[in-house]
Design a protein around this motif. Structure first.
Motif, PDB file in Angstrom:
ATOM      1  N   LYS A   3      -3.808  12.917 -17.412  1.00 56.71           N
ATOM      2  CA  LYS A   3      -4.847  13.080 -16.505  1.00 56.71           C
ATOM      3  C   LYS A   3      -4.711  12.051 -15.311  1.00 56.71           C
ATOM      4  O   LYS A   3      -4.486  10.737 -15.273  1.00 56.71           O
ATOM      5  N   ARG A   4      -4.912  12.578 -14.188  1.00 55.57           N
ATOM      6  CA  ARG A   4      -4.839  11.871 -12.966  1.00 55.57           C
ATOM      7  C   ARG A   4      -6.024  11.059 -12.312  1.00 55.57           C
ATOM      8  O   ARG A   4      -7.033  11.921 -12.340  1.00 55.57           O
ATOM      9  N   PRO A   5      -6.085   9.923 -12.235  1.00 57.28           N
ATOM     10  CA  PRO A   5      -7.415   9.171 -11.899  1.00 57.28           C
ATOM     11  C   PRO A   5      -7.699   9.494 -10.403  1.00 57.28           C
ATOM     12  O   PRO A   5      -7.095   9.777  -9.637  1.00 57.28           O
ATOM     13  N   LYS A   6      -9.186   9.308 -10.227  1.00 58.45           N
ATOM     14  CA  LYS A   6      -9.566   9.278  -8.763  1.00 58.45           C
ATOM     15  C   LYS A   6      -8.917   8.136  -7.925  1.00 58.45           C
ATOM     16  O   LYS A   6      -8.855   7.093  -8.478  1.00 58.45           O
ATOM     17  N   LYS A   7      -8.855   8.735  -6.835  1.00 59.20           N
ATOM     18  CA  LYS A   7      -8.402   7.560  -5.918  1.00 59.20           C
ATOM     19  C   LYS A   7      -9.144   7.632  -4.388  1.00 59.20           C
ATOM     20  O   LYS A   7      -9.583   8.652  -3.949  1.00 59.20           O
ATOM     21  N   GLU A   8      -9.369   6.558  -3.974  1.00 61.15           N
ATOM     22  CA  GLU A   8     -10.187   6.444  -2.834  1.00 61.15           C
ATOM     23  C   GLU A   8      -9.257   5.532  -1.997  1.00 61.15           C
ATOM     24  O   GLU A   8      -8.940   4.320  -2.240  1.00 61.15           O
ATOM     25  N   ASN A   9      -9.162   5.889  -0.375  1.00 58.71           N
ATOM     26  CA  ASN A   9      -8.606   5.037   0.550  1.00 58.71           C
ATOM     27  C   ASN A   9      -9.625   4.474   1.394  1.00 58.71           C
ATOM     28  O   ASN A   9     -10.569   5.276   1.997  1.00 58.71           O
ATOM     29  N   VAL A  10      -9.705   3.069   1.806  1.00 61.89           N
ATOM     30  CA  VAL A  10     -10.511   2.518   2.705  1.00 61.89           C
ATOM     31  C   VAL A  10      -9.710   1.714   3.532  1.00 61.89           C
ATOM     32  O   VAL A  10      -8.532   1.048   3.179  1.00 61.89           O
ATOM     33  N   GLY A  11     -10.242   1.335   4.945  1.00 62.34           N
ATOM     34  CA  GLY A  11      -9.592   0.579   5.868  1.00 62.34           C
ATOM     35  C   GLY A  11      -8.785   1.136   6.587  1.00 62.34           C
ATOM     36  O   GLY A  11      -8.375   2.494   6.657  1.00 62.34           O
ATOM     37  N   ASN A  12      -7.887   0.340   7.460  1.00 65.30           N
ATOM     38  CA  ASN A  12      -6.907   0.583   8.246  1.00 65.30           C
ATOM     39  C   ASN A  12      -5.871  -0.265   8.439  1.00 65.30           C
ATOM     40  O   ASN A  12      -5.893  -1.472   7.786  1.00 65.30           O
ATOM     41  N   ILE A  68       0.678  -1.147   0.006  1.00 64.98           N
ATOM     42  CA  ILE A  68       0.148   0.007  -0.075  1.00 64.98           C
ATOM     43  C   ILE A  68       0.854   1.226  -0.132  1.00 64.98           C
ATOM     44  O   ILE A  68       0.392   2.222  -0.561  1.00 64.98           O
ATOM     45  N   GLU A  69       1.902   1.288   0.662  1.00 66.97           N
ATOM     46  CA  GLU A  69       2.687   2.313   0.779  1.00 66.97           C
ATOM     47  C   GLU A  69       3.538   2.735  -0.530  1.00 66.97           C
ATOM     48  O   GLU A  69       3.475   3.811  -0.895  1.00 66.97           O
ATOM     49  N   TYR A 102      -5.536  -4.303  -2.502  1.00 66.39           N
ATOM     50  CA  TYR A 102      -5.826  -4.378  -0.886  1.00 66.39           C
ATOM     51  C   TYR A 102      -5.257  -5.480  -0.381  1.00 66.39           C
ATOM     52  O   TYR A 102      -4.419  -6.557  -0.979  1.00 66.39           O
ATOM     53  N   GLU A 103      -4.970  -5.326   1.038  1.00 67.11           N
ATOM     54  CA  GLU A 103      -4.166  -6.225   1.929  1.00 67.11           C
ATOM     55  C   GLU A 103      -5.068  -7.556   2.184  1.00 67.11           C
ATOM     56  O   GLU A 103      -5.752  -7.778   3.210  1.00 67.11           O
ATOM     57  N   LYS A 104      -4.933  -8.584   1.329  1.00 71.51           N
ATOM     58  CA  LYS A 104      -5.808  -9.679   1.435  1.00 71.51           C
ATOM     59  C   LYS A 104      -5.380 -10.578   2.814  1.00 71.51           C
ATOM     60  O   LYS A 104      -6.371 -11.092   3.505  1.00 71.51           O
ATOM     61  N   GLY A 155      -6.858  -4.263   7.460  1.00 70.18           N
ATOM     62  CA  GLY A 155      -6.410  -4.301   6.211  1.00 70.18           C
ATOM     63  C   GLY A 155      -6.781  -3.138   5.193  1.00 70.18           C
ATOM     64  O   GLY A 155      -7.978  -2.543   5.429  1.00 70.18           O
ATOM     65  N   ARG A 156      -5.876  -2.563   4.381  1.00 71.57           N
ATOM     66  CA  ARG A 156      -6.316  -1.085   4.004  1.00 71.57           C
ATOM     67  C   ARG A 156      -6.448  -1.558   2.396  1.00 71.57           C
ATOM     68  O   ARG A 156      -6.082  -2.593   1.763  1.00 71.57           O
TER      69      ARG A 156
END
Length: 332
Positions: free
Chosen positions: A163-172, A145-146, A193-195, A176-177
């Motif tokens: 063009k920069r795509p949208k980014k969404e951050n979920v979790g901890n 993730i880092e 994601y951190e499976k 798991g992020r």
């Protein structure tokens, strides 16, 4: 076709990722079949083919999509509770919509690692791919993730136009992020994601899963060759970022992938049972023995929430017993 997913970007590297098995697998598939005047014969043909993968079309109805008249669940032949997709029909448009979940695609992958039938299906003129999710398992966490956050800030997920795509951050960090790259309605969208953390598996916490979802729209059509050349399309979705994974990862067999999810689910339930009934079971075992205690506490029937993947055998279950015991102890 969208230039951002042209396979030429990594065509020279194709075959070097793993000489024995393609590391990229299909985690979701939706195809549309046009010009189907008689749905019953077509459903029968699909059902006959699905039986080769231990799948069947149920008589049970399910939620149907807009403009479709009927929809039926697709189940595994071994576990009736395992819903792995659905098939729908629209009388108005003479269309069939076939949808397979990750488990449904895995059942096909187990029999045909190259998805031979799906390749033949989407090659038909009346068939178009509406959505496909391509996934790759990064067991050792080579691209974490880092690194994803850093690459996004440096523009390595940007389109050719800049063009920069949208980014969404979920979790901890504990549970798991997840990072979404691209909008919800975009033609291509990355999900990283951190499976291992998501499944709460102590023995494979570094495990990352990288997915790229393609959704057909009025401007961009998903090519038929995406199933055959899925590694090319996966890497070239975000070539400057995903090229770091080329040839540096190992393939997790399909049985192992789903056994890990099974171990995670069972470990959580066993830990919950220990918390609530552990002292009682321990006392009964001390008084009457393990066999008698098991007979007293168990009853005929099957749990509706615990279902085995259809391709798991007794040997695989025996191998994971110690892991479940260890994992359930850590979960308390």
């Amino acid at each position: 076709m969208n230039k951002g997913v042209e396979p030429e970007t990594v065509a020279k590297n194709y075959g070097k990722t793993n000489p024995e098995q393609n590391p990229v697998f299909i985690d979701f598939l939706k195809v549309r079949v046009d010009d189907v005047d008689a749905p019953n014969p077509y459903f029968e043909m699909i059902a006959l083919q699905l039986l080769k993968y231990n799948l069947l079309i149920s008589h049970r109805h399910c939620n149907r999509s807009r403009s479709y008249d009927c929809a039926y669940k697709i189940l595994t032949t071994t576990q009736a509770q395992n819903v792995v997709g659905k098939i729908e029909y629209s009388e108005r448009y003479n269309r069939v919509l076939l949808e397979l979940t990750g488990l449904g695609c895995a059942c096909i992958e187990k029999v045909e690692p190259n998805y031979k039938w799906l390749q033949a299906l989407v090659a038909q003129p009346a068939v178009t791919i509406r959505r496909i999710d391509l996934a790759l398992d990064d067991e050792n966490g080579l691209y974490r993730i880092e690194s994803i956050d850093k690459d996004y800030s440096r523009g390595r997920f940007n389109a050719e136009s800049g063009k920069r795509p949208k980014k969404e951050n979920v979790g901890n960090k504990v549970a798991g992020r997840t990072r979404y790259i691209g909008g919800p309605t975009a033609y291509k969208r990355g999900r990283f994601y951190e499976k291992g953390k998501q499944l709460k598996l102590a023995h494979c916490r570094p495990w990352m899963r990288h997915e790229v979802r393609f959704v057909s729209n009025d401007r961009d059509r998903i090519p038929d060759e995406v199933i055959r050349n899925r590694a090319d399309y996966f890497y070239s979705a975000f070539p400057r970022a995903l090229q770091k994974l080329l040839g540096k990862h190992s393939v997790i067999p399909v049985t192992e992938r789903f056994m890990r999810e099974y171990v995670s689910d069972i470990s959580t339930r066993v830990a919950s049972c220990k918390r609530q009934y552990g002292p009682l079971i321990g006392t009964l075992t001390g008084h009457h023995g393990a066999t008698a205690t098991c007979e007293m506490l168990s009853r005929i029937g099957r749990s509706k929430v615990i279902e085995l993947p259809p391709f798991v055998d007794e040997v695989s279950l025996a191998d994971c017993t110690d892991i479940i015991a260890l994992q359930s102890g850590e979960a308390i």
